[in-house]
Scaffold this motif. Structure first.
Motif, PDB file in Angstrom:
ATOM      1  N   ILE A  46       4.074   6.418  -7.904  1.00 13.44           N
ATOM      2  CA  ILE A  46       3.526   5.589  -6.827  1.00 13.44           C
ATOM      3  C   ILE A  46       2.586   4.527  -7.397  1.00 13.44           C
ATOM      4  O   ILE A  46       2.644   3.349  -7.025  1.00 13.44           O
ATOM      5  N   MET A  47       1.734   4.923  -8.320  1.00 20.45           N
ATOM      6  CA  MET A  47       0.826   3.941  -8.930  1.00 20.45           C
ATOM      7  C   MET A  47       1.612   2.861  -9.661  1.00 20.45           C
ATOM      8  O   MET A  47       1.284   1.671  -9.577  1.00 20.45           O
ATOM      9  N   ILE A  78      -3.938   3.796  -1.697  1.00 20.35           N
ATOM     10  CA  ILE A  78      -3.116   5.010  -1.616  1.00 20.35           C
ATOM     11  C   ILE A  78      -3.820   6.033  -0.730  1.00 20.35           C
ATOM     12  O   ILE A  78      -5.022   6.252  -0.863  1.00 20.35           O
ATOM     13  N   GLN A 123       2.645  10.828  -8.073  1.00 17.29           N
ATOM     14  CA  GLN A 123       1.517   9.902  -7.953  1.00 17.29           C
ATOM     15  C   GLN A 123       1.560   8.848  -9.058  1.00 17.29           C
ATOM     16  O   GLN A 123       1.195   7.683  -8.829  1.00 17.29           O
ATOM     17  N   LEU A 145       3.082   0.485  -7.142  1.00 15.91           N
ATOM     18  CA  LEU A 145       2.125  -0.431  -6.494  1.00 15.91           C
ATOM     19  C   LEU A 145       1.616  -1.493  -7.456  1.00 15.91           C
ATOM     20  O   LEU A 145       1.278  -2.602  -7.045  1.00 15.91           O
ATOM     21  N   HIS A 197       0.865  -1.181   0.000  1.00 13.46           N
ATOM     22  CA  HIS A 197       0.000   0.000   0.000  1.00 13.46           C
ATOM     23  C   HIS A 197       0.902   1.231   0.000  1.00 13.46           C
ATOM     24  O   HIS A 197       2.119   1.119   0.219  1.00 13.46           O
ATOM     25  N   PHE A 198       0.314   2.396  -0.190  1.00  8.61           N
ATOM     26  CA  PHE A 198       1.053   3.642   0.018  1.00  8.61           C
ATOM     27  C   PHE A 198       0.234   4.488   0.978  1.00  8.61           C
ATOM     28  O   PHE A 198      -0.541   5.352   0.588  1.00  8.61           O
ATOM     29  N   GLY A 206      -7.622   4.791  -4.168  1.00  7.79           N
ATOM     30  CA  GLY A 206      -7.150   5.984  -3.465  1.00  7.79           C
ATOM     31  C   GLY A 206      -8.224   6.462  -2.501  1.00  7.79           C
ATOM     32  O   GLY A 206      -9.403   6.415  -2.830  1.00  7.79           O
ATOM     33  N   CYS A 212       1.474  11.957  -0.476  1.00 11.69           N
ATOM     34  CA  CYS A 212       1.698  12.347  -1.873  1.00 11.69           C
ATOM     35  C   CYS A 212       2.222  13.777  -1.946  1.00 11.69           C
ATOM     36  O   CYS A 212       3.045  14.109  -2.800  1.00 11.69           O
TER      37      CYS A 212
END
Lengths: 331, 331, 331
Positions: free
Chosen positions: B325-326, B139, B322, B329, B3-4, B108, B148
């Motif tokens: 990050i996506m 997220i 972001q 993940l 996860h973030f 998210g 973020c």
């Protein structure tokens, strides 16, 4: 032109063809059937599952969804022809549907009852108005019935049980603090009947029997296939030997719009909760609910979290059947 | 499953790898890493920048974003296990998260504190509930932290200054007519500490020190790298020799939910505004704010519109980090 | 940088080039002109047609639309430079426009008047603020004018009538229970003048004449092409020999923000409805309205449902002209 307003507009083989397509799409979700197409999703009521699954589904088929969700309520629509529109209504449904048809290839409509006057609500005016005036196919995303939910449910049943003919299907009313829409109950009853099951409607009192229109359709489908439609208020009778238990709460139609006196009746039937003791009377039944669901009010955790429960699969299948329905309508 | 949720779940090298990817994506924004994937963006609070940057970012990577923003509030969720859901909650977070996981590849979540009871809000129940029950990565799009934003901030700092180790980072409280969320302040403190800076928290009184959880994390990260974490209420001490000034307003936690007595304290510290005189004490510091920002209340026009201000770059970098990050993940 | 704020910023040949492109796009709607591009659509007021047509149009051109529709109202924006933002405004329009420009390639703005103070509303601050501070093109999606509607209207007129020069165009005020925005009326007047028609403004009293700014622009365009601009309160004079009848209701500017005394005037002119008797005085005129429209209040069913009415085509053309405008701005 084809719409998808209610499953009763389709034969069982037609519905089965869509279910078969849904199974293929579950295996292989990405496609191009909606390439260059736009789906308008008109939500006059809130939605989480329906909005997400239709949007994702259109996209996975190469199409595009436009979600229209008038905040603070859409401006009031007029439904009658020939009226002098000097009241609240700012637009006739003919124009709302007609113009959307110029921009989009498919229109989904969610429009719940207003819960004041069932005689009025049962006309399903917004959905039927769109179907009448749109020049593109219209899909029912839940009004006074919820055909996409039915399809997802029967798809999950077929995944679990294969052949459904002759299975005992129990639609059981369950308690909820508020009187809810009968849409899913109507639809569950009809799809079970359509797919050849012996259908039992278990509810607290005769006031909780569903609208005659849907009872008649279900009865026609059961009797036409040599099956039965039974109404009972006896929990043991209903659960005994059941193959499928479907839980749903709804408000009793005779109290529609005048809900206060209905409350003590509902309150007195909290024991209709689906629990392990009742499930033990069944023929190892599968159990489901359309979600959202109040845990330990409609169904105990022990049942909901057991392998018998297929509510998640049913929810997921919304995506697949809706894609099949869109393909069917635009094919 | 990854996860973030917070940067403190990641090591500095792991975060740096995402930042490096973000820099690559800033150069070359269009890709296919999310092809056929759907990102659900659940906003329980309003958003302009976050909503736009996530949606655009998913799209630029070939994916699709579904924005879920329950108007009039989502139905209340239940977070406890085993509860009889006969209160307000219509759905358990297990189902909300579980079903979205069937439709989408990433979720998210934006869920601000309720500002009534910090002990309750600091549990971050909605975010943690999604992380617990979702079967896809989650997220944090701002809850009680805003990871973020931190990542976008540190990316902008690295663009401006290169190496950050040993730089003097000042997080300064500034005035705002209302007591705001501590999320960005918590996150600024943690990221500055994580990236090896000497961190100074400048705030009006000891009541404005941040939650012990975040103070401890920052202290651990600074001391682990031979750096310092200093709390001060002395403007000159804080600004002297600063390399970075980050401005943010927040409400003092001891007054959480009982904000009236906190107002005169805030009112008495309007001179904490970031202005040219204070900036003159710094080591030619860069300055930023997460936006939206009240001009001439938190920062003067002269500072905000000067070349030292990198707020726009930081805002733009939201998009790039972001996306990284996506990719991380779903990679 | 190019914006599309008002048609008066463009020459007739420039507008015609966009209309020609719109006709091509109507024939061949799918393209790649916006591939990899994002369009932000900022709706500060509700929308059905505009929101759908822009979203669909961006998508058909290979782009992506992000619809920003702050529920419960966007946080208040500041428009003045140099202000101490200690009032309601949380963000300066410079930042709102500037940050969106970092994420998106085009910004559409809908911001209706507040209906309190016309001197304030006629500054069109939100639209002009975005145009000033955005670093990407801005499109007017209806503020105090509605240039996309004008373009769709003249496109439909050209489809019906070919050459427009010298045709008699009548903009007729019609009754509505509420005092409405003058945006579409302003725009209809200007586009008719721009495209070489003899323009008649039919309204109940001199109070219903439109803002001097738009009257002057229209007069300049008519006189510059040897055409006329006539204001009349005489129904027969207006309809006699008309080639085009465009119906719209609006509130009288002298009563702006003080609407009560205007109501009896409006009420006394319900006979301004477009009906068959009036249409019989015309030169077989085509007739239109921008929708939504109150049937049998502004126009009778007999006229609206007759072949003379091109309101649906005009509505559809919104899609095509907006695509041409987006292509123009990003080309």
């Amino acid at each position: 032109m084809k719409h998808f307003l209610n499953t009763y507009d389709y034969t069982r083989p037609e519905l089965q063809a869509m279910l078969d397509e849904a199974k293929r799409l579950k295996e292989s979700p990405i496609g191009e059937a909606l390439k260059g197409k736009t789906v308008a999703l008109l939500f006059l009521n809130n939605s989480l599952r329906t909005r997400t699954s239709f949007d994702v589904g259109a996209n996975q088929l190469g199409g595009h969804a436009v979600v229209l969700s008038p905040s603070g309520g859409m401006w009031p629509l007029e439904f009658e022809d020939g009226v002098v529109m000097d009241g609240d209504a700012e637009e006739h449904i003919a124009e709302a549907a007609g113009v959307l048809s110029r921009y989009c290839d498919l229109i989904g409509v969610r429009a719940f009852p207003k819960f004041v006057n069932w005689e009025e609500d049962r006309k399903d005016k917004i959905l039927n108005g769109f179907a009448k005036y749109a020049s593109v196919p219209v899909i029912n995303m839940e009004t006074i019935t919820h055909p996409c939910q039915e399809m997802a449910h029967v798809m999950a049943l077929q995944e679990r049980m294969g052949e459904l003919d002759g299975k005992k299907f129990v639609l059981t009313w369950t308690y909820h603090p508020k009187p809810l829409n009968t849409a899913v109950a109507n639809s569950a009853l009809m799809i079970a009947a359509k797919f050849g099951m012996d259908v039992t409607l278990l509810c607290p009192t005769p006031d909780y029997v569903l609208d005659q229109r849907y009872m008649d359709i279900a009865r026609q489908d059961t009797s036409g296939q040599g099956r039965s439609l039974t109404v009972t208020h006896d929990i043991e009778e209903a659960y005994s030997g059941a193959d499928v238990v479907y839980a749903k709460s709804w408000g009793a139609l005779p109290y529609f719009g005048n809900w206060e006196p209905e409350k003590p009746i509902r309150d007195a039937h909290q024991h209709f909760i689906v629990d392990e003791k009742k499930m033990a009377m069944t023929n190892d039944a599968v159990v489901s609910h359309c979600l959202p669901m109040r845990r330990n009010v409609k169904m105990t955790d022990a049942v909901f979290d057991s392998p018998a429960c297929m509510a998640y699969d049913e929810a997921e299948n919304r995506l697949h059947v809706q894609k099949a329905i869109m393909k069917h309508l635009l094919g």
